[in-house]
Design a protein around this motif. Sequence first.
Motif, PDB file in Angstrom:
ATOM      1  N   PRO A   1     -19.526  -1.859  -8.650  1.00 32.97           N
ATOM      2  CA  PRO A   1     -19.296  -1.723  -7.202  1.00 32.97           C
ATOM      3  C   PRO A   1     -18.141  -0.771  -6.927  1.00 32.97           C
ATOM      4  O   PRO A   1     -17.358  -0.438  -7.824  1.00 32.97           O
ATOM      5  N   LEU A   2     -18.049  -0.338  -5.682  1.00 31.49           N
ATOM      6  CA  LEU A   2     -16.967   0.542  -5.252  1.00 31.49           C
ATOM      7  C   LEU A   2     -15.762  -0.323  -4.884  1.00 31.49           C
ATOM      8  O   LEU A   2     -15.879  -1.269  -4.096  1.00 31.49           O
ATOM      9  N   VAL A   3     -14.591  -0.009  -5.453  1.00 30.10           N
ATOM     10  CA  VAL A   3     -13.393  -0.838  -5.279  1.00 30.10           C
ATOM     11  C   VAL A   3     -12.225   0.028  -4.804  1.00 30.10           C
ATOM     12  O   VAL A   3     -11.908   1.060  -5.410  1.00 30.10           O
ATOM     13  N   PHE A   4     -11.590  -0.411  -3.708  1.00 30.34           N
ATOM     14  CA  PHE A   4     -10.424   0.277  -3.158  1.00 30.34           C
ATOM     15  C   PHE A   4      -9.214  -0.656  -3.177  1.00 30.34           C
ATOM     16  O   PHE A   4      -9.359  -1.871  -3.041  1.00 30.34           O
ATOM     17  N   LEU A   5      -8.034  -0.062  -3.281  1.00 31.56           N
ATOM     18  CA  LEU A   5      -6.778  -0.782  -3.046  1.00 31.56           C
ATOM     19  C   LEU A   5      -6.020  -0.018  -1.978  1.00 31.56           C
ATOM     20  O   LEU A   5      -5.642   1.138  -2.178  1.00 31.56           O
ATOM     21  N   PHE A   6      -5.821  -0.657  -0.814  1.00 33.46           N
ATOM     22  CA  PHE A   6      -5.088  -0.057   0.298  1.00 33.46           C
ATOM     23  C   PHE A   6      -3.622  -0.488   0.215  1.00 33.46           C
ATOM     24  O   PHE A   6      -3.321  -1.683   0.273  1.00 33.46           O
ATOM     25  N   LEU A   7      -2.729   0.477   0.114  1.00 31.84           N
ATOM     26  CA  LEU A   7      -1.292   0.203   0.028  1.00 31.84           C
ATOM     27  C   LEU A   7      -0.568   0.749   1.250  1.00 31.84           C
ATOM     28  O   LEU A   7      -0.849   1.858   1.705  1.00 31.84           O
ATOM     29  N   GLY A   8       0.372  -0.030   1.761  1.00 34.28           N
ATOM     30  CA  GLY A   8       1.164   0.434   2.891  1.00 34.28           C
ATOM     31  C   GLY A   8       1.741  -0.731   3.676  1.00 34.28           C
ATOM     32  O   GLY A   8       1.423  -1.895   3.420  1.00 34.28           O
ATOM     33  N   SER A   9       2.579  -0.415   4.631  1.00 37.13           N
ATOM     34  CA  SER A   9       3.255  -1.431   5.429  1.00 37.13           C
ATOM     35  C   SER A   9       2.276  -2.172   6.322  1.00 37.13           C
ATOM     36  O   SER A   9       1.128  -1.763   6.511  1.00 37.13           O
ATOM     37  N   SER A  10       2.744  -3.258   6.896  1.00 38.37           N
ATOM     38  CA  SER A  10       1.929  -4.054   7.816  1.00 38.37           C
ATOM     39  C   SER A  10       1.706  -3.294   9.117  1.00 38.37           C
ATOM     40  O   SER A  10       2.547  -2.503   9.554  1.00 38.37           O
ATOM     41  N   GLY A  11       0.552  -3.534   9.748  1.00 37.36           N
ATOM     42  CA  GLY A  11       0.261  -2.970  11.063  1.00 37.36           C
ATOM     43  C   GLY A  11       0.078  -1.477  11.080  1.00 37.36           C
ATOM     44  O   GLY A  11       0.365  -0.811  12.073  1.00 37.36           O
ATOM     45  N   ILE A  12      -0.460  -0.924   9.986  1.00 38.55           N
ATOM     46  CA  ILE A  12      -0.544   0.535   9.878  1.00 38.55           C
ATOM     47  C   ILE A  12      -1.975   1.036   9.776  1.00 38.55           C
ATOM     48  O   ILE A  12      -2.232   2.226   9.634  1.00 38.55           O
TER      49      ILE A  12
ATOM     50  N   GLU B   1      -6.311  -3.658 -17.082  1.00 41.80           N
ATOM     51  CA  GLU B   1      -7.750  -3.645 -16.862  1.00 41.80           C
ATOM     52  C   GLU B   1      -8.096  -3.901 -15.394  1.00 41.80           C
ATOM     53  O   GLU B   1      -9.116  -3.421 -14.900  1.00 41.80           O
ATOM     54  N   PHE B   2      -7.248  -4.664 -14.711  1.00 42.87           N
ATOM     55  CA  PHE B   2      -7.479  -4.915 -13.286  1.00 42.87           C
ATOM     56  C   PHE B   2      -7.292  -3.624 -12.491  1.00 42.87           C
ATOM     57  O   PHE B   2      -8.139  -3.255 -11.672  1.00 42.87           O
ATOM     58  N   LEU B   3      -6.194  -2.927 -12.743  1.00 46.00           N
ATOM     59  CA  LEU B   3      -5.937  -1.669 -12.047  1.00 46.00           C
ATOM     60  C   LEU B   3      -6.957  -0.611 -12.449  1.00 46.00           C
ATOM     61  O   LEU B   3      -7.314   0.259 -11.650  1.00 46.00           O
ATOM     62  N   GLY B   4      -7.454  -0.707 -13.683  1.00 44.46           N
ATOM     63  CA  GLY B   4      -8.420   0.272 -14.162  1.00 44.46           C
ATOM     64  C   GLY B   4      -9.766   0.201 -13.472  1.00 44.46           C
ATOM     65  O   GLY B   4     -10.531   1.168 -13.504  1.00 44.46           O
ATOM     66  N   ARG B   5     -10.095  -0.934 -12.869  1.00 43.02           N
ATOM     67  CA  ARG B   5     -11.378  -1.079 -12.185  1.00 43.02           C
ATOM     68  C   ARG B   5     -11.311  -0.648 -10.721  1.00 43.02           C
ATOM     69  O   ARG B   5     -12.302  -0.730 -10.006  1.00 43.02           O
ATOM     70  N   ILE B   6     -10.158  -0.178 -10.277  1.00 43.02           N
ATOM     71  CA  ILE B   6     -10.017   0.304  -8.904  1.00 43.02           C
ATOM     72  C   ILE B   6     -10.425   1.765  -8.855  1.00 43.02           C
ATOM     73  O   ILE B   6      -9.866   2.604  -9.565  1.00 43.02           O
ATOM     74  N   ASN B   7     -11.410   2.082  -8.032  1.00 39.87           N
ATOM     75  CA  ASN B   7     -11.872   3.467  -7.926  1.00 39.87           C
ATOM     76  C   ASN B   7     -10.863   4.358  -7.219  1.00 39.87           C
ATOM     77  O   ASN B   7     -10.631   5.491  -7.641  1.00 39.87           O
ATOM     78  N   GLU B   8     -10.297   3.845  -6.134  1.00 41.96           N
ATOM     79  CA  GLU B   8      -9.355   4.649  -5.350  1.00 41.96           C
ATOM     80  C   GLU B   8      -8.196   3.791  -4.866  1.00 41.96           C
ATOM     81  O   GLU B   8      -8.411   2.735  -4.267  1.00 41.96           O
ATOM     82  N   ILE B   9      -6.972   4.238  -5.150  1.00 39.62           N
ATOM     83  CA  ILE B   9      -5.787   3.641  -4.539  1.00 39.62           C
ATOM     84  C   ILE B   9      -5.450   4.493  -3.320  1.00 39.62           C
ATOM     85  O   ILE B   9      -5.203   5.699  -3.440  1.00 39.62           O
ATOM     86  N   VAL B  10      -5.483   3.873  -2.147  1.00 40.10           N
ATOM     87  CA  VAL B  10      -5.369   4.603  -0.879  1.00 40.10           C
ATOM     88  C   VAL B  10      -4.010   4.304  -0.251  1.00 40.10           C
ATOM     89  O   VAL B  10      -3.633   3.131  -0.085  1.00 40.10           O
ATOM     90  N   TYR B  11      -3.295   5.360   0.127  1.00 43.81           N
ATOM     91  CA  TYR B  11      -1.929   5.223   0.642  1.00 43.81           C
ATOM     92  C   TYR B  11      -1.906   5.390   2.159  1.00 43.81           C
ATOM     93  O   TYR B  11      -2.408   6.384   2.696  1.00 43.81           O
TER      94      TYR B  11
END
Length: 349
Positions: free
Chosen positions: A72-83, A255-265
């Motif tokens: 599956p496609l996996v994203f990690l969204f990083l950033g402050s609250s309310g953004i 391995e957890f971070l390795g399965r993330i397709n895109e880390i989005v800032y």
Amino acid sequence: MVNFSRENLQLKVCPGRTQFKDLQARREAEERRKFPLERRLKEHIIGQEGAINTVASAIRRKENGWYDEEHPLVFLFLGSSGIGKTELAKQVARYMHKDVKKGFIRMDMSEFQEKHEVAKFIGSPPGYVGHEEGGQLTKLLRACPNAVVLFDEVDKAHPDVLTIMLQLFDEGRLTDGKGKTIECKDAIFIMTSNVASDDIAQHALQLRQEAEEVSRRKLADNLEDVQKGDDIKISRQFKETVIRPILKAHFRRDEFLGRINEIVYFLPFSHSELLQLVIKELSFWAKKAKQRHDITLKWDRPVLDLLAGGYNLHYGARSIKHEVHGLLCNPCSEASESNAFCFGLFKSW
């Protein structure tokens, strides 16, 4: 004599069905070409051009067959609250599914901070309380295996929950407490986290400082220039030397971070983007004032700058809402009660 056998009927029906699917696929492709996802997302989300472009590119690869269908496609969204992290996930679901209520699954990971709460996630095993009820995630995924799934504040989840998510991301399947396996390789999984948000914000502010000074000089009184955001990019060196070590220290598994397709800032708002947020919020309340009280609200440019000055880096767009509530809604409420709409903040009234 005409033979109406099952075989003959199937031969006549199937080509028409195939042609319809091909025609529908061509129409959808043409619609995507004329109205790309980036444009759709920017209609609902202020700023975050880098995040929008990253997500849209990944989904385009999926739609056009340029992805590994075994995962599956996996994203990690990083950033402050309310953004805008949660809102972007919602808009992706709206794009992928006509029935957003069914096609969007939101899991608040702060509810799974303890080891025993893993059972709520996938369901209790046989012999335990709640076995027949099933898990919160598994029930929803079974109903819509290709849903857009949001794991909100994933950094708060218990490590055992992350282990289950690793299987989900790696194999595209999930086994519930009853031993039944759910195939969900076509799902899109989005995790949000505030981990490293301060580091990202400070780095972005450094990059934006010079650009923001230029933006302020270019702004005109007619506000048309306000619609243009400042596109800055987080450097690869910063991602590798600052952010990745923080993520590894928190999640404690490569391995957890390795399965993330895109880390989005997601970056702090620029001044021009803050003005857009203020205008959006004022327009919302101006519409309410007209509908509820038959009152027309107007404002001058200094009002926009004043309200934008209430921006708090840690609360994002919510801080603008709070500022408008305090400086607009409260005085309006008091003036409405006393039937006297006259106070000093909005001079153009």
